[in-house]
Structures are given as structure tokens and as C-alpha cells.
Design an enzyme around this catalytic site. Structure first.
Site, PDB file in Angstrom:
ATOM      1  CB  CYS A  54      42.545  36.042  40.691  1.00 41.36           C
ATOM      2  SG  CYS A  54      41.571  37.266  41.597  1.00 41.36           S
ATOM      3  CB  ALA A  57      42.697  41.029  40.692  1.00 36.16           C
ATOM      4  NE  ARG A  88      44.505  48.996  38.821  1.00 38.67           N
ATOM      5  CZ  ARG A  88      43.623  49.532  37.976  1.00 38.67           C
ATOM      6  NH1 ARG A  88      42.455  49.982  38.418  1.00 38.67           N
ATOM      7  NH2 ARG A  88      43.913  49.628  36.707  1.00 38.67           N
ATOM      8  CG  HIS A 186      42.556  43.005  31.958  1.00 39.08           C
ATOM      9  ND1 HIS A 186      43.861  42.679  31.703  1.00 39.08           N
ATOM     10  CD2 HIS A 186      42.549  43.581  33.183  1.00 39.08           C
ATOM     11  CE1 HIS A 186      44.617  43.050  32.726  1.00 39.08           C
ATOM     12  NE2 HIS A 186      43.837  43.590  33.630  1.00 39.08           N
TER      13      HIS A 186
HETATM   14  S1  CFN Z   1      46.111  44.713  35.395  1.00 35.74           S
HETATM   15 FE1  CFN Z   1      46.963  46.394  34.194  1.00 35.74          FE
HETATM   16  S2  CFN Z   1      45.603  47.912  33.532  1.00 35.74           S
HETATM   17  S3  CFN Z   1      48.326  46.025  32.550  1.00 35.74           S
HETATM   18 FE2  CFN Z   1      49.198  47.522  33.877  1.00 35.74          FE
HETATM   19  S4  CFN Z   1      48.670  49.453  33.115  1.00 35.74           S
HETATM   20 FE3  CFN Z   1      49.679  47.020  36.314  1.00 35.74          FE
HETATM   21  S5  CFN Z   1      49.325  45.083  37.243  1.00 35.74           S
HETATM   22 MO1  CFN Z   1      48.763  46.639  38.748  1.00 35.74          MO
HETATM   23  S6  CFN Z   1      46.581  46.962  38.251  1.00 35.74           S
HETATM   24 FE4  CFN Z   1      47.699  48.372  37.027  1.00 35.74          FE
HETATM   25 FE5  CFN Z   1      47.218  48.890  34.594  1.00 35.74          FE
HETATM   26 FE6  CFN Z   1      47.363  47.931  32.239  1.00 35.74          FE
HETATM   27 FE7  CFN Z   1      47.458  45.903  36.608  1.00 35.74          FE
HETATM   28  S7  CFN Z   1      46.854  50.249  36.267  1.00 35.74           S
HETATM   29  S8  CFN Z   1      49.650  48.495  37.854  1.00 35.74           S
HETATM   30  S9  CFN Z   1      51.192  47.219  34.636  1.00 35.74           S
HETATM   31  N1  CFN Z   1      48.062  47.344  35.417  1.00 35.74           N
HETATM   32  C1  HCA Z   2      45.977  43.309  40.937  1.00 31.88           C
HETATM   33  C2  HCA Z   2      46.107  44.764  41.317  1.00 31.88           C
HETATM   34  C3  HCA Z   2      47.537  45.250  41.337  1.00 31.88           C
HETATM   35  C4  HCA Z   2      48.325  44.616  42.459  1.00 31.88           C
HETATM   36  C5  HCA Z   2      49.564  45.366  42.731  1.00 31.88           C
HETATM   37  C6  HCA Z   2      50.722  44.688  43.406  1.00 31.88           C
HETATM   38  C7  HCA Z   2      47.498  46.781  41.501  1.00 31.88           C
HETATM   39  O1  HCA Z   2      46.231  42.970  39.804  1.00 31.88           O
HETATM   40  O2  HCA Z   2      45.630  42.508  41.753  1.00 31.88           O
HETATM   41  O3  HCA Z   2      50.885  43.476  43.340  1.00 31.88           O
HETATM   42  O4  HCA Z   2      51.491  45.428  43.992  1.00 31.88           O
HETATM   43  O5  HCA Z   2      48.057  47.475  40.709  1.00 31.88           O
HETATM   44  O6  HCA Z   2      46.916  47.227  42.486  1.00 31.88           O
HETATM   45  O7  HCA Z   2      48.167  44.955  40.105  1.00 31.88           O
END
Ligand code: CFN
Ligand code: HCA
Length: 538
Positions: A54, A57, A88, A186
Site C-alpha cells: 500500500c 508501505a 525489509r 514513494h
Molecule cells: S517499493 Fe521499491 S524501492 S522498487 Fe524495488 S528497489 Fe522492491 S518491492 Mo520490496 S521494498 Fe524494495 Fe526497493 Fe525500488 Fe519495494 S528495496 S524489494 S523491487 N523495492
Molecule cells: C512492501 C515492502 C516489501 C514487501 C516484501 C514482500 C519489502 O512493499 O510492503 O512482499 O516480500 O521489500 O519488504 O516490498
């Protein structure tokens, strides 16, 4: 060779007409070098088991939460706070004399009575307690869904607290339901960091031959930033701020003073990169620290940007030294993984970033997708047109020009920047589709049902996923690694990270556990049923 179109048809086949029409736009087979359009960043169909998160998050969990010396208060039910607490694996260390609150979860623990009578007072009290107990440099307040629904004015509470305690209190109205995914969060986080933090502390101009960088879109998951900075420091760069992994509040406040912004995750932070360029004249360059070749290309590109002979030489020396330390081990894991196939389904950038590294251990990515990427993350974005200047202002090192009521400060001569943009990924991004081979599948907002069809049909050896889909995949006898948290491992970035990833992947694929797992399609009878008189096999 498997006919990917048939696999996609099978996925779509079970959907009612309206759902099929919608999902069709989000799924494509790459069958030529053309970059087809893909549906992305739209609302998930209700009832579909999505892996998305969401807005809260994306704001608190992703962008704001990793700032180490702030107290991050979640205004909402305890569950929301717990969800964004530690899973995370964004690591951080206190700097000399600094503080690190990452291991704490701060929440107002909203109850029914707060919903009825309002939670503002409870939030004000939480801020007071945080100041008195922890004395942080700054505080963030993140709103969860109920806050927006009952109308608590967190912006006012934060303003009042700022006046009372004399420290920045940043309130993020990032209620979970805003937008269609983490992505809206973001954006909210980027806007506030830019408006209220970046540019608030000035540091003296860098000395001659000091090359300063910010790393944007890097969150130090499993220690990635530590490994990236180790190599950058070895070459001779100074990292002013990493946004936001392992950074302190003041690092971010000073970040406008660096020379160049490196953008790792474009999706989560392109807004800040763009705004810094407009306001402070600092260009941004797309980088990829994942995989040996990507890492080396990135280091070469940074050196080329500065154009300093010593720096270029040192870069080459560090690249050969680092590669020679890992190449034997990488070759060993490559032997173990050669010819195997992978699927990647991760948030908004990793499904792209990891394909090169998988290739280096001999694995092709046959299906990839993002949870919440936008079309530019898939299709790429061209160089953003330059600010047009009068001929007589070109070639001047530091000028301020006014355009559309914005001030642009230029750090390097415009014509040099224009030349560099032809050679380097400055202000541009090649999307995920561009780098995928032909006869591969790209799926946006992949759901559990589609995952099951794809895994059954294509039987990959590796599925890079998240917590929500990892175990359903492993129950099908396929190794699944969490590419968000790296399970319990990491770092995976840089050279040493590449070996960690290769080792974990080779071990994961070859564990004998898979021979004890009987996938459902081998032991369960097929369910048959009648749909409008037609025999349907599921
Ligand atoms: S929201 Fe982003 S900020 S887009 Fe990426 S690299 Fe994932 S979903 Mo989980 S939280 Fe994480 Fe980053 Fe960019 Fe999210 S560190 S793993 S692919 N990510
Ligand atoms: C988030 C955080 C997440 C969830 C990871 C997952 C992360 O967007 O809510 O679903 O395993 O990296 O912790 O993306």
C-alpha cells in the site's frame, strides 16, 4: 522451445471476459526487438490475489523508514507499524556520536475510542514521549488508512510539535488506500524530502579533485549500500548521502551539495532526482550495481562523467582487482547453474536489475514483471530534453537561469552535458522490456493464479519473489528466493554481493529438498467441472 503465447492464453482463458480484457493489457510476449506498450500502474481487479503493498508501505516502509537517526512514528493501528518493522532488512549503523533507531517500532496504537473521538492528542503525546525519551534529530509521522478516514490533522500536530521542540517533525499523509500501490507512497515521501529536507544544510564547495556522489534509490537491504560504498570509496569517491539506506537526516539535508546523483531504483526516487536537477542543476545518472558487468559499467560511467584521468585509471585498477578476487568462485557457481531458467517478480526495479547477474551464472530470465512499476520502468524513458539556453549562456560553468519560474543552477557546461548524454545514461533509463530476450513473458501485477499457470507450464529452476508468493511456489517444488529481503542473506550488490547471490542461488537450486516435494499436479486428481455445458478441466 515453449510457445509463450500458448502459456499466456492458458492464463487468460479462465477469466471472465471483462477481467480477461483488463489482464491482457498487462501481459505480453516479447517476440521482437520492438518495445511494446504494457498496461501498468493501474488499479488491481478486486478479488485477485495481488502481491502489491500500500501507499503507507511505500512511504514509511520504503523511503522514510531507513533514515537511521529519526524516530519514525506510525499513526495508526499497531498492526500497520508491526508490518513495516524490520522485515525489509534495510540495515543501518549510527555514525560517530550519532543515533540509530531502526530496531524500534514506534506507534500510536490507535484504538476504537481514537477512531470515535480522534487520535490527534494521542499523536501529540507520542511525539512528546519520543522527544523526551530518545531526543532524536528529527521525527517522521506516517498516516495509516484510518487517519485519513477520520480526518486527524497530522500536519497541524507536526507543525505544533516542531515549534514546541525545535526539531523537524515531518508528517506524511500517506494513508494506505491512496493510489494503487506502494508507488504513491514513494511520491509523497519524495515530495516532502525535497520540500523540507534537501537543501536545508549547506556544506562548503568540494575541494579540487573531490568527487562527490549521492546514491539514490538504494536502501541498504541486506547491507547492499555498505558494499557499494566500499568500492566507491576505494576508487576515491565521497558519498554524501544514500537515499535513504543507512543515511542520517543531515546527510539528506546536505545532499544538494554533491556533484552527481546516481539512481539505482528509478521507480522509488526518480522524482527527487528530477527535482534536484531542476533546482540545483545536478544531473542524475541511471546505474545498476547488481552483477559484475553492470557494476563495472556503472563505475566506468561515473568516472567518464567526471572525466578525470586519475579517476579513470583507479577505476580500471579497482575493477580488475575486485573481479580477480571473485571470478573463480563465480565460474564454479556458473557451472552449477548453467542452462537453468529463472522467473523474477519483484516490486518496481529488481525484476530488471537482477537479470544481468542471473545471466552471469548462466541463467536466462524467461518471465519477469513488476508489482507496481510504471510504463517507463518497463518501456524505458528517453533523455529528458535539456533546458534551452541562449547561445551566450552556454559554456559558462556556474550560472543561474530562470525558466518557467524555476531557477536552474548549472554545474557543468551545458554543451559538455549534452555530449555526455549521448554516451552515458544521464537522465534516461532503459526499461525492463528492452533488456529481455525474445520469447520471454512480461507480466505486470502478476497474481497467484497466473504464477501457478506459468510455473506449471515453464518449470523454472528459480523464482525471485516476495513473501506472499514464495511458499506457494516452493510447494510446487520450485526454489523461490525472496528478492525483497534476500531471505536472511546479502549483500547482493557489487562484486562481493554477486558471489553471495551466486552461492545462495546454486545452493537453493541444488538442495535435495526439491526431490522430496511432490508438486500438486503430480499427486492431485484434476478437478473437472461443467461450464455452460462445456467440459472444463482446471
Ligand atoms: S517499493 Fe521499491 S524501492 S522498487 Fe524495488 S528497489 Fe522492491 S518491492 Mo520490496 S521494498 Fe524494495 Fe526497493 Fe525500488 Fe519495494 S528495496 S524489494 S523491487 N523495492
Ligand atoms: C512492501 C515492502 C516489501 C514487501 C516484501 C514482500 C519489502 O512493499 O510492503 O512482499 O516480500 O521489500 O519488504 O516490498
Amino acid at each position: 522451445m515453449k510457445d509463450m503465447n500458448k502459456v499466456v492464453d492458458k492464463m487468460l482463458d479462465a477469466y471472465p471476459a471483462k477481467v480477461m480484457k483488463n489482464r491482457k493489457e498487462h501481459i505480453l510476449v516479447k517476440d521482437s526487438d520492438d518495445i511494446p506498450k504494457i498496461g501498468a500502474n493501474t488499479r488491481t481487479i478486486p478479488g485477485i490475489i495481488t502481491n502489491r503493498g500500500c501507499c503507507y508501505a511505500g512511504c514509511k516502509g520504503v523511503v522514510i523508514g531507513p533514515i537511521v537517526d529519526m524516530v519514525h512514528i506510525v499513526h495508526g493501528p499497531v498492526g500497520c507499524s508491526y508490518y513495516a518493522w524490520g522485515t525489509r532488512r534495510n540495515k543501518g549503523k549510527a555514525k560517530d556520536g550519532g543515533k540509530n533507531f531502526l530496531s524500534y517500532a514506534f506507534t500510536t496504537d490507535m484504538q476504537e475510542s481514537d477512531i470515535v473521538f480522534g487520535g490527534d492528542k494521542k499523536l501529540a503525546q507520542a511525539i512528546k514521549e519520543a522527544v523526551e525519551t530518545f531526543n532524536p534529530k528529527a521525527i517522521s509521522v506516517s498516516a495509516t488508512c484510518p487517519v485519513g478516514l477520520i480526518g486527524d490533522d497530522i500536519q497541524k500536530v507536526a507543525k505544533d510539535a516542531e515549534k514546541e521542540y525545535g526539531i523537524p517533525v515531518l508528517a506524511f499523509s500517506c494513508e494506505g488506500y491512496k493510489g494503487v500501490s506502494q508507488s504513491a507512497g514513494h511520491h509523497i515521501a519524495n515530495n516532502k524530502l525535497m520540500k523540507d529536507v534537501i537543501g536545508t544544510i549547506d556544506i562548503p564547495k568540494p575541494k579540487e579533485k573531490e568527487f562527490t556522489l549521492n546514491i539514490l534509490g538504494e536502501y541498504n537491504i541486506g547491507g547492499d549500500e555498505w558494499e557499494i560504498s566500499r568500492v566507491l570509496n576505494k576508487i576515491g569517491y565521497k558519498v554524501v548521502a544514500c537515499m535513504t539506506g543507512n543515511s542520517e537526516y543531515e546527510d539528506i539535508a546536505k545532499s544538494h551539495n554533491a556533484d552527481l546523483n546516481l539512481v539505482q531504483c528509478h521507480r522509488s526516487i526518480n522524482y527527487i532526482a528530477e527535482m534536484i536537477e531542476i533546482k540545483y542543476g545536478m544531473p542524475w545518472m541511471k546505474v545498476n550495481f547488481i552483477g559484475m558487468e553492470n557494476m563495472s559499467n556503472t563505475l566506468r560511467n561515473i568516472a567518464k562523467y567526471f572525466g578525470d584521468e586519475d579517476l579513470i585509471k583507479r577505476t580500471e585498477a579497482v575493477i580488475s582487482e575486485e573481479i580477480s578476487e571473485i571470478e573463480d568462485e563465480m565460474a564454479y557457481y556458473k557451472e552449477m547453474c548453467e542452462g537453468k531458467t529463472a522467473m523474477l517478480y519483484v516490486g518496481g526495479s529488481r525484476a530488471h536489475h537482477y537479470q544481468g547477474l542471473l545471466g552471469e551464472i548462466g541463467m536466462d530470465t524467461i518471465l519477469a514483471g513488476y508489482e507496481f512499476g510504471h510504463r517507463d520502468d518497463y518501456e524505458g524513458r528517453d533523455v529528458i530534453p535539456d533546458i534551452k539556453l541562449d547561445a551566450d549562456t552556454r559554456n559558462i560553468e556556474e550560472i543561474t537561469v530562470e525558466k518557467d519560474e524555476q531557477k536552474y543552477r548549472l554545474r557543468i557546461p551545458v554543451n559538455r552535458l549534452e555530449e555526455l548524454k549521448k554516451e552515458l545514461p544521464l537522465n534516461q533509463y532503459k526499461g525492463l522490456i528492452t533488456d529481455m530476450k525474445t520469447n520471454t513473458v512480461v507480466i505486470d501485477d502478476l497474481n497467484h493464479y497466473e504464477t501457478e499457470i506459468a510455473v506449471k507450464a515453464l518449470k523454472p529452476s528459480f523464482f525471485g519473489s516476495g513473501i506472499k508468493d514464495k511458499y506457494m511456489i516452493q510447494k510446487m517444488g520450485i526454489y523461490s528466493k525472496q528478492m525483497h529481503s534476500y531471505d536472511y542473506s546479502g549483500p547482493y550488490a557489487g562484486y562481493k554481493g554477486a558471489v553471495n547471490f551466486a552461492r545462495d542461488t546454486a545452493a537453493g537450486i541444488h538442495t535435495p529438498a526439491w526431490s522430496y516435494t511432490i508438486p500438486p499436479w503430480k499427486k492431485e486428481p484434476m478437478i473437472t467441472g461443467k461450464v455452460e455445458g462445456v467440459e472444463k478441466v482446471c
